[in-house]
Scaffold this active site. Structure first.
Site, mmCIF file in Angstrom:
data_model
loop_
_atom_site.group_PDB
_atom_site.id
_atom_site.type_symbol
_atom_site.label_atom_id
_atom_site.label_comp_id
_atom_site.label_asym_id
_atom_site.label_seq_id
_atom_site.Cartn_x
_atom_site.Cartn_y
_atom_site.Cartn_z
ATOM 1 N N LYS A 1 -3.041 9.713 3.055
ATOM 2 C CA LYS A 1 -2.756 8.375 3.595
ATOM 3 C C LYS A 1 -3.942 7.425 3.331
ATOM 4 O O LYS A 1 -5.050 7.888 2.998
ATOM 5 C CB LYS A 1 -2.479 8.481 5.097
ATOM 6 N N TYR B 1 -31.897 -11.450 8.138
ATOM 7 C CA TYR B 1 -31.392 -12.216 9.284
ATOM 8 C C TYR B 1 -32.102 -11.817 10.567
ATOM 9 O O TYR B 1 -32.313 -10.630 10.832
ATOM 10 C CB TYR B 1 -29.885 -11.976 9.457
HETATM 11 C C1 LIG Z 1 -4.606 11.939 9.338
HETATM 12 C C2 LIG Z 1 -3.734 13.060 9.785
HETATM 13 C C3 LIG Z 1 -3.880 14.349 9.244
HETATM 14 C C4 LIG Z 1 -5.071 14.747 8.404
HETATM 15 O O1 LIG Z 1 -6.169 14.848 9.288
HETATM 16 P P1 LIG Z 1 -7.636 15.304 8.848
HETATM 17 O O2 LIG Z 1 -8.375 15.404 10.118
HETATM 18 O O3 LIG Z 1 -8.141 14.219 7.961
HETATM 19 O O4 LIG Z 1 -7.504 16.594 8.131
HETATM 20 C C5 LIG Z 1 -2.925 15.303 9.581
HETATM 21 N N1 LIG Z 1 -1.912 15.008 10.436
HETATM 22 C C6 LIG Z 1 -1.761 13.800 11.003
HETATM 23 C C7 LIG Z 1 -0.651 13.563 11.935
HETATM 24 C C8 LIG Z 1 -2.666 12.783 10.706
HETATM 25 O O5 LIG Z 1 -2.538 11.576 11.269
#
Ligand SMILES: *Cc1c(COP(=O)(O)O)cnc(C)c1O
Length: 349
Positions: free
Chosen positions: A35, A244
């Site tokens: 994702k 800054y």
């Molecule tokens: C993002 C996510 C994963 C992967 O998680 P990691 O901790 O990056 O391995 C798996 N399942 C769900 C539902 C997620 O939102």
């Protein structure tokens, strides 16, 4: 060289996937969570590399991400979407052959009404309280939902990166309680759950961050390195200030380098003070505030002015950088800027 170069090692991503795959039983499938553009690293590069390695199941957030991934991977692999079936997703899910992971009664109704023969999965909430059918909802619709033959039933652990948390065992017990005996493949583990051990693996694991070199997968090979070009080097006298709000004062005459990169590129403002850039093996401290596109670094102790300075070398990886900014490796990865030239090693795309 106008911008920094982000080196992304797809061989390391593939090695991390294989290592996570070896942790689970042969009859448990290892998927990949890609994702948010593969955690910012480029899904159209990362996913084909994982496919070539043997990965046949991918998880994205939205149906639109699923469509982009389908275009990159072709028809073979299964693609699952965590956002489920949202209003407006119907055509995309169908066209891209994406399996929505339904997470509410509304979504279940929408799916069965609009795409009755299209495969779907179900998300059950075992205690994270984020997405998924609550236990009483599941009790009410399980029979109907199971009759429609879901292809996956999953839940998500809230505290898998804390092996000693009692949440893990509690969620595992709840997941068993509500899914034992159903004839549907089950998934509970992301990276953290994969490491917790085989009790958590069920039929499919779906690691994300471990593939990209992040905690809690301690044995992950580092995947990213970031080289920033030096724009200018200059001397300051003792007592002069930098940046800054003049937050850093040179304690002695110093030589400084200003490099092309800042908080708009994922180098958080909260990193300074306390973080080093690397000139080869030599650490050089960031001084003064991080600006939007610029950082200033103390190079007084170097023999000569460097052309580039590196962040995210193997010894100062995403989690080390994250802890300096009071965040997690996931956020460092997904914040890495769009302005970098991306250089991939091991690309098949
Ligand atoms: C993002 C996510 C994963 C992967 O998680 P990691 O901790 O990056 O391995 C798996 N399942 C769900 C539902 C997620 O939102």
């Amino acid at each position: 060289m106008p911008t920094g170069t982000l080196h992304i090692d797809l061989e390391a991503v593939a090695a991390n996937w294989r290592a996570l795959d070896h942790l689970s039983a042969p009859d448990c499938e290892t998927a990949a969570t890609v994702k948010a553009d593969a955690y910012g690293l480029g899904v159209t590069q990362v996913a084909p590399r994982l496919f070539a390695e043997g990965c046949r199941a991918f998880f994205v957030a939205s149906a639109d991400e699923g469509l982009e991934l389908r275009r990159a991977l072709g028809p073979e692999p299964r693609i699952y979407a965590f956002y489920g079936h949202m209003p407006g997703d119907t055509l995309t899910l169908k066209r891209a052959d994406v399996v929505p992971l339904l997470c509410s009664l509304d979504q279940l109704t929408r799916h069965l009404e609009t795409l009755p023969r299209h495969p779907f999965g179900l998300q059950l909430d075992t205690g994270m309280n984020r997405l998924g059918l609550k236990l009483d909802e599941w009790a009410a619709v399980a029979e109907l939902a199971l009759r429609a033959e879901p292809v996956l039933v999953m839940s998500h652990l809230s505290s898998a990166d804390e092996p000693d948390s009692s949440e893990n065992a509690a969620q595992l017990a709840r997941f068993h309680e509500i899914t034992d005996g159903i004839a549907v493949p089950r998934s509970l583990a992301a990276t953290g759950g994969t490491i917790l051990g085989p009790d958590y693996h069920f039929d499919m694991t779906r690691p994300g961050v471990g593939l990209y070199g992040g905690a809690p997968f301690d044995r992950a090979e580092p995947v990213v390195a970031l080289d920033l070009p030096v724009i200018a080097c200059f001397d300051v006298a003792a007592g002069e200030t930098v940046g800054y709000n003049a937050t850093w004062t040179a304690p002695a005459p110093a030589r400084l380098a200003t490099v092309a990169g800042g908080y708009a590129d994922g180098l958080f403002r909260a990193l300074s003070p306390g973080v080093d850039a690397m000139a080869g093996p030599v650490p050089c401290p960031v001084v003064g505030r991080v600006s939007m596109d610029l950082l200033t670094i103390d190079i007084s102790h170097l023999d000569r002015d460097p052309e580039t300075l590196r962040f995210l070398d193997p010894h100062h990886g995403i989690d080390a950088l994250a802890s300096k900014a009071n965040t997690i490796g996931y956020e460092v990865l997904t914040a890495l800027g769009r302005r970098y030239q991306r250089h991939y090693r091991g690309s098949v795309a």
